[in-house]
Design an enzyme around this catalytic site. Sequence first.
Site, mmCIF file in Angstrom:
data_model
loop_
_atom_site.group_PDB
_atom_site.id
_atom_site.type_symbol
_atom_site.label_atom_id
_atom_site.label_comp_id
_atom_site.label_asym_id
_atom_site.label_seq_id
_atom_site.Cartn_x
_atom_site.Cartn_y
_atom_site.Cartn_z
ATOM 1 N N LYS A 162 0.832 -1.195 0.000
ATOM 2 C CA LYS A 162 0.000 0.000 0.000
ATOM 3 C C LYS A 162 0.875 1.258 0.000
ATOM 4 C CE LYS A 162 -3.927 -2.152 2.285
ATOM 5 N NZ LYS A 162 -4.830 -2.078 3.456
ATOM 6 N N THR A 174 -5.020 -7.044 10.925
ATOM 7 C CA THR A 174 -5.356 -5.896 10.085
ATOM 8 C C THR A 174 -5.023 -4.577 10.777
ATOM 9 O OG1 THR A 174 -7.113 -7.161 9.023
ATOM 10 C CG2 THR A 174 -7.244 -4.776 8.832
ATOM 11 N N ARG A 205 3.082 -6.201 10.206
ATOM 12 C CA ARG A 205 2.351 -5.054 10.765
ATOM 13 C C ARG A 205 2.735 -4.789 12.213
ATOM 14 N NH1 ARG A 205 -3.171 -7.012 8.032
ATOM 15 N NH2 ARG A 205 -3.012 -5.897 6.040
ATOM 16 N N ASN A 244 -1.945 0.244 7.019
ATOM 17 C CA ASN A 244 -1.470 -1.038 7.546
ATOM 18 C C ASN A 244 -0.521 -1.754 6.583
ATOM 19 O OD1 ASN A 244 -3.314 -1.973 5.679
ATOM 20 N ND2 ASN A 244 -4.651 -2.952 7.166
ATOM 21 N N HIS A 270 -1.771 -5.440 1.781
ATOM 22 C CA HIS A 270 -3.005 -6.212 1.625
ATOM 23 C C HIS A 270 -2.610 -7.625 1.214
ATOM 24 C CE1 HIS A 270 -6.882 -7.562 0.113
ATOM 25 N NE2 HIS A 270 -6.218 -8.010 -0.930
#
Length: 158
Positions: free
Chosen positions: A10, A97, A108, A128, A131
């Site tokens: 991301k 998540t 993460r 975060n 994906h």
Amino acid sequence: MKSYCLIIMKPDALERELVEKIIQRFKNNGFTIEMLGYKTVTEKLILKHYAHVVKKLGKSFEKAAIKSFVGKGMLPIILSQKGNDAIANARLLIGATDPSTASGGTIRGDYGSDSIEMANQEDRCCNNLIHASDAQESFLEELSLWFSPEAYEILMTD
């Protein structure tokens, strides 16, 4: 036999220059990069990608996704791993998540710096980092969104 998963770096992973560190984590855990792409996100792309979330969470998430991703770069990556569990293994490596609740030792948990609570307060998507497809069905759907039709053919003949 090998299995596949799709991950997408991301914008926050790119902006924080974490792509190499994250890819190395996957390599260290037995994953191989099969294909790497780059997309500047359009409204159409992100709304198709998150259609199931928009359906579940409504217009507020739709607005947050547009605000958070449109016009920014993302790196879709197809990974493979020996065995049948590439998707499950990738998700374990990535972690929860919400980065604020992700365990240490996960991507993460180690690199995350945001929370869903903070993102909701600011009407945006949580930063975060990454994906990952959550099932074979979503992998195939996302593959067709983020890569050309030839990508499927290449993977299936491998």
